[in-house]
Design an enzyme around this catalytic site. Structure first.
Site, PDB file in Angstrom:
ATOM      1  N   ARG A   1       0.841  -1.214   0.000  1.00  0.00           N
ATOM      2  CA  ARG A   1       0.000   0.000   0.000  1.00  0.00           C
ATOM      3  C   ARG A   1       0.869   1.255   0.000  1.00  0.00           C
ATOM      4  O   ARG A   1       0.547   2.243  -0.663  1.00  0.00           O
ATOM      5  CB  ARG A   1      -0.954  -0.020   1.196  1.00  0.00           C
ATOM      6  CG  ARG A   1      -2.003   1.088   1.104  1.00  0.00           C
ATOM      7  CD  ARG A   1      -3.092   0.943   2.142  1.00  0.00           C
ATOM      8  NE  ARG A   1      -2.560   1.023   3.488  1.00  0.00           N
ATOM      9  CZ  ARG A   1      -3.243   0.719   4.582  1.00  0.00           C
ATOM     10  NH1 ARG A   1      -4.493   0.296   4.487  1.00  0.00           N
ATOM     11  NH2 ARG A   1      -2.702   0.824   5.770  1.00  0.00           N
TER      12      ARG A   1
ATOM     13  N   LYS B   1      -2.695   6.389   1.322  1.00  0.00           N
ATOM     14  CA  LYS B   1      -2.534   6.859   2.704  1.00  0.00           C
ATOM     15  C   LYS B   1      -1.592   8.056   2.711  1.00  0.00           C
ATOM     16  O   LYS B   1      -0.389   7.921   2.960  1.00  0.00           O
ATOM     17  CB  LYS B   1      -2.013   5.698   3.564  1.00  0.00           C
ATOM     18  CG  LYS B   1      -2.335   5.866   5.029  1.00  0.00           C
ATOM     19  CD  LYS B   1      -2.210   4.550   5.761  1.00  0.00           C
ATOM     20  CE  LYS B   1      -2.278   4.716   7.248  1.00  0.00           C
ATOM     21  NZ  LYS B   1      -3.518   5.312   7.738  1.00  0.00           N
TER      22      LYS B   1
ATOM     23  N   GLU C   1     -16.370   5.757   4.769  1.00  0.00           N
ATOM     24  CA  GLU C   1     -15.601   5.232   5.897  1.00  0.00           C
ATOM     25  C   GLU C   1     -15.545   6.264   7.016  1.00  0.00           C
ATOM     26  O   GLU C   1     -16.058   7.372   6.891  1.00  0.00           O
ATOM     27  CB  GLU C   1     -14.202   4.821   5.452  1.00  0.00           C
ATOM     28  CG  GLU C   1     -13.337   5.939   4.938  1.00  0.00           C
ATOM     29  CD  GLU C   1     -11.918   5.460   4.641  1.00  0.00           C
ATOM     30  OE1 GLU C   1     -11.365   4.698   5.460  1.00  0.00           O
ATOM     31  OE2 GLU C   1     -11.355   5.862   3.613  1.00  0.00           O
TER      32      GLU C   1
HETATM   33  N1  PLP Z   1      -9.286   4.173   6.706  1.00  0.00           N
HETATM   34  C1  PLP Z   1      -8.467   5.176   7.071  1.00  0.00           C
HETATM   35  C2  PLP Z   1      -8.813   6.543   6.615  1.00  0.00           C
HETATM   36  C3  PLP Z   1      -7.333   4.908   7.854  1.00  0.00           C
HETATM   37  O1  PLP Z   1      -6.530   5.903   8.235  1.00  0.00           O
HETATM   38  C4  PLP Z   1      -7.057   3.601   8.251  1.00  0.00           C
HETATM   39  C5  PLP Z   1      -5.851   3.290   9.014  1.00  0.00           C
HETATM   40  O2  PLP Z   1      -4.853   2.899   8.483  1.00  0.00           O
HETATM   41  C6  PLP Z   1      -7.931   2.587   7.849  1.00  0.00           C
HETATM   42  C7  PLP Z   1      -9.028   2.912   7.089  1.00  0.00           C
HETATM   43  C8  PLP Z   1      -7.670   1.168   8.241  1.00  0.00           C
HETATM   44  O3  PLP Z   1      -6.687   0.607   7.450  1.00  0.00           O
HETATM   45  P1  PLP Z   1      -5.801  -0.583   8.016  1.00  0.00           P
HETATM   46  O4  PLP Z   1      -6.739  -1.647   8.423  1.00  0.00           O
HETATM   47  O5  PLP Z   1      -4.967  -0.990   6.859  1.00  0.00           O
HETATM   48  O6  PLP Z   1      -5.039  -0.036   9.144  1.00  0.00           O
HETATM   49  C1  COI Z   2      -3.858   3.349  11.432  1.00  0.00           C
HETATM   50  O1  COI Z   2      -4.805   2.673  11.821  1.00  0.00           O
HETATM   51  O2  COI Z   2      -2.733   2.878  11.289  1.00  0.00           O
HETATM   52  C2  COI Z   2      -4.030   4.743  11.071  1.00  0.00           C
HETATM   53  O3  COI Z   2      -3.200   5.244  10.367  1.00  0.00           O
HETATM   54  C3  COI Z   2      -5.199   5.469  11.582  1.00  0.00           C
HETATM   55  C4  COI Z   2      -4.907   6.801  12.204  1.00  0.00           C
HETATM   56  C5  COI Z   2      -4.063   6.737  13.419  1.00  0.00           C
HETATM   57  C6  COI Z   2      -4.431   7.806  11.225  1.00  0.00           C
END
Ligand code: PLP
Ligand code: COI
Length: 339
Positions: A81, A183, A219
């Protein structure tokens, strides 16, 4: 190294741990990275990360097992990612072996800060890629820094497994063909004011709707959304402007293959919340955070309960965290044991 951390009272805040990894890119290639104790970055005032948001990051965790070892959960997915983010922002990719080397080295060097098994705490790892060097035109940076640091954390949302409430935002988080699926810091800068407004009204965070029609849940500002139906369906929104959550895709798999639910990625209309008996936010930081209710304009919709986690959400939580902490057999390739 000794530390005086009260593991049971960790929140989600910055703690300076002793070691971080740092590698520099210039002239078309990555130089070897080093572990350093210096937590300040000195960069050009003309760095593109500062002016034009040429930066992206990741978030993953290290989990202390019962036998004292330490697991990483699907770090290859974070690496991939990060590289999709890097491509979109015209930055050099970080080779997967460099990414894994950096994350592994940081966890090992800061092992004393991986919370003990059973406390619920984890070591949160933050990889960061930024454009640096002298560049004032809107062009890619001449140099880049890839750094990885970490800190022990507890729950991201105050309730942990106790449900909290969310509010639908009037703001958009992302544009239809913009940067919602990667991200990058800009997405989070844009979420600060909506988040503040939500907190001021005692909500944990916002729920964003799709930017094109404002009829479907996208989301949460920091996590993906899921709902459970009375027919045992696990449903999460589908959209090109949602961050593809590694936790969400893991839960889709576990729902179907371990828990016998029907896993669906599809539209979640904000005026059809009645179809869900339970709902939650999921992500690395959020883990699984049950949603008590959602405020949408005048309407406040309560799911299972405002005070208790629903049974299916709890099962998903136990399965996911069981795998992460090494108590439940993981699907092939999901766990990297680093210690
Ligand atoms: N959506 C957003 C906007 C986020 O910042 C995060 C955190 O990383 C997620 C979803 C969840 O992603 P992940 O499960 O890969 O941490
Ligand atoms: C994460 O879950 O890793 C995120 O980046 C979410 C938040 C702390 C920005």
């Amino acid at each position: 190294m000794e530390n005086k951390i009260n593991w049971d009272e960790l929140g989600f805040s910055y703690i300076k741990t002793p070691w971080r990894f740092l590698a520099k890119w210039s002239d078309g290639h990555w130089q070897p990275g080093v572990l350093t104790e210096e937590n300040q970055l000195t960069i050009s005032e003309a760095s593109t990360a500062l002016h034009y948001g040429q930066q992206c990051f990741e978030g993953l965790k290290a989990y202390r097992r019962k036998d004292g070892g330490v697991n990483l959960f699907r770090p290859d997915q974070n690496s991939q990612r990060l590289n999709r983010s890097a491509q979109r922002l015209y930055m050099p990719e970080v080779p997967e072996d460099l990414f894994i080397e950096a994350v592994t080295a940081v966890v090992k060097a800061n092992e004393a800060f991986v919370p003990p098994y059973g406390t619920g705490g984890t070591l949160y790892i933050r990889p960061l890629l930024i454009g640096v060097g002298d560049m004032i035109g809107v062009q890619p940076a001449p140099e880049f820094i890839f750094t990885v640091f970490c800190m022990p954390v507890g729950p991201y949302f105050k309730g942990g497994l106790t449900p909290t409430n969310f509010i639908v935002s009037d703001y958009d988080r992302a544009a239809p063909n913009g940067t919602g699926a990667i991200k990058v810091g800009g997405n989070y800068a844009a979420s600060l004011l909506p988040g503040k407004e939500a907190h001021a009204k005692n909500f944990s965070d916002c729920i964003y709707l799709d930017p094109q029609t404002h009829t479907k849940i996208e989301e949460v500002g920091s996590a993906n959304f899921f709902g459970i139906t009375a027919d045992n369906e696990f449903v999460t929104p589908i959209s090109p402007s949602i961050l593809p959550s590694i936790t969400k895709y893991s839960l889709l798999y576990l729902a179907e293959h371990h828990l016998g639910l029907t896993a669906i990625e599809g539209d979640v209309f904000i005026d059809q919340l009645d179809r869900f008996t339970e709902a939650g936010a999921c992500g690395t930081a959020a883990v699984i955070s049950p949603i008590g209710g959602i405020q949408n304009k005048e309407d406040f919709h309560v799911f299972f309960s405002e005070t208790e986690v629903g049974p299916v959400t709890k099962k998903l939580y136990d399965e996911l965290t069981g795998i992460q902490f090494g108590d439940v057999k993981a699907p092939e390739g999901w766990i990297l044991s680093v210690l």
